[in-house]
Design a protein around this motif. Sequence first.
Motif, PDB file in Angstrom:
ATOM      1  N   GLU B  88       0.803  -1.225   0.000  1.00 38.64           N
ATOM      2  CA  GLU B  88       0.000   0.000   0.000  1.00 38.64           C
ATOM      3  C   GLU B  88       0.839   1.280   0.000  1.00 38.64           C
ATOM      4  OE1 GLU B  88      -3.042  -0.322   3.022  1.00 38.64           O
ATOM      5  OE2 GLU B  88      -3.255   1.852   3.060  1.00 38.64           O
ATOM      6  N   ARG B 176      -1.944  -7.956   7.840  1.00 41.61           N
ATOM      7  CA  ARG B 176      -2.228  -6.606   8.344  1.00 41.61           C
ATOM      8  C   ARG B 176      -0.965  -5.759   8.412  1.00 41.61           C
ATOM      9  NH1 ARG B 176      -6.317  -9.655  11.085  1.00 41.61           N
ATOM     10  NH2 ARG B 176      -8.332  -8.728  10.578  1.00 41.61           N
ATOM     11  N   ARG B 179       0.183  -5.635   3.993  1.00 40.72           N
ATOM     12  CA  ARG B 179      -0.724  -4.730   3.296  1.00 40.72           C
ATOM     13  C   ARG B 179      -0.461  -4.627   1.792  1.00 40.72           C
ATOM     14  NH1 ARG B 179      -3.364  -1.419   7.287  1.00 40.72           N
ATOM     15  NH2 ARG B 179      -3.785   0.208   5.756  1.00 40.72           N
ATOM     16  N   ARG B 191      -7.205  -2.492  -1.316  1.00 42.33           N
ATOM     17  CA  ARG B 191      -6.288  -2.694  -0.187  1.00 42.33           C
ATOM     18  C   ARG B 191      -6.665  -4.011   0.501  1.00 42.33           C
ATOM     19  NH1 ARG B 191      -8.152   2.514   0.301  1.00 42.33           N
ATOM     20  NH2 ARG B 191      -6.636   4.108  -0.287  1.00 42.33           N
ATOM     21  N   THR B 193      -7.276  -4.865   3.546  1.00 39.04           N
ATOM     22  CA  THR B 193      -7.537  -4.389   4.906  1.00 39.04           C
ATOM     23  C   THR B 193      -8.829  -4.951   5.482  1.00 39.04           C
ATOM     24  OG1 THR B 193      -8.528  -2.490   3.836  1.00 39.04           O
ATOM     25  CG2 THR B 193      -6.305  -2.203   4.699  1.00 39.04           C
TER      26      THR B 193
END
Lengths: 207, 207
Positions: B88, B176, B179, B191, B193
Amino acid sequence: MIIDVSASDVVAVYRALVGVVAPRPIAWVSTLDGEGRVNLAPFSFFNAFGANPPVVAFSPTLRRDGSKKDTLLNLEVIPEFVLNAAVEELADQVNATATELPRGQSEAEYAGLTLKRSTRVRPPRVSESPVHLECRVRQIMPIGTGPIAANLVIGEVLLIHIEDGVLDSQGQIDPRKLRTIARLGGNYYCRSTDLFEMERPQKKDEG
Amino acid sequence: MIIDVSASDVVAVYRALVGVVAPRPIAWVSTLDGEGRVNLAPFSFFNAFGANPPVVAFSPTLRRDGSKKDTLLNLEVIPEFVLNAAVEELADQVNATATELPRGQSEAEYAGLTLKRSTRVRPPRVSESPVHLECRVRQIMPIGTGPIAANLVIGEVLLIHIEDGVLDSQGQIDPRKLRTIARLGGNYYCRSTDLFEMERPQKKDEG
């Protein structure tokens, strides 16, 4: 951490690989065995690879005991399959179809799903899924041997069914309506909800 | 909507395909040309396919004018590559390296990235990326011809570098922390997430 593949355990390599190459789209594959019985199973070693012709590939890896999964056995007999979109509202059913049932028993029925006829291929489609890609096998390519060895099933897409409800006003698939799920490492899945846009940059002919 | 591939425009088929087969992980590939100049480019027709040996495949499709991309030309000369994790915080740089620069000019430099030596292969790694897979080409398989035709680059992973900062307490990649970003249709990215977990169901030996 460095993992030197030649000096490492297969399972350790596998765990690192599925942690890094993520999120992975899910091929939710329906096939038929020689007696006309339906198999339905999810595979996350999957993607499209080109459009001319439209090519997809997924890999039913060998089991931990080195044996072939039913999907692979079926494709060796009936080289056709349907990719059903694995969407958020069907997540539990996608997972239920990963259950290893005795050969010939229907994962679709086990997961409470219904099937309907396809147009160009013999295996049926999952009625509850909003998109179906009807495909023909071009080639099955085993790569390696033993547990978790690859079997690349390379297929050509013949026909695509898309429910109008997942399209945007331009007739393109709207990811916020389709809401596919994808696979990461461990037991993790990802929803396709946290989206952003980036425009592809223009060609730079000058330095 | 039904798209009959044999009666449809290639671009229409491509758009549907990238809308359905999503989210797609990103191969952020560094290669070298015969003069030692680095190329770096992202490809979303990519996945792992097995672990014994660890196999990855990505597809630098033919351009709209039918020509080969630099990554493919490089791999025909130096059949080695590095997959750098597309995360990300590097999203803008990943996209910047999709710019088509004149052949031999560095996308890494253009995107403000730095490179470092690899261990087993000649192409360097992107320093800013937390994970690198050093790979050797096993086979390049063209499938089809003309615009957006597939070129399956099948590679074997030799070595995996993982920054300790993206690992969990068990030494596994923590999604997490890593990413990664993934590609959908149109200009959309996702993403990783919005995660959830599902345990793989147990084998059912009885009906």
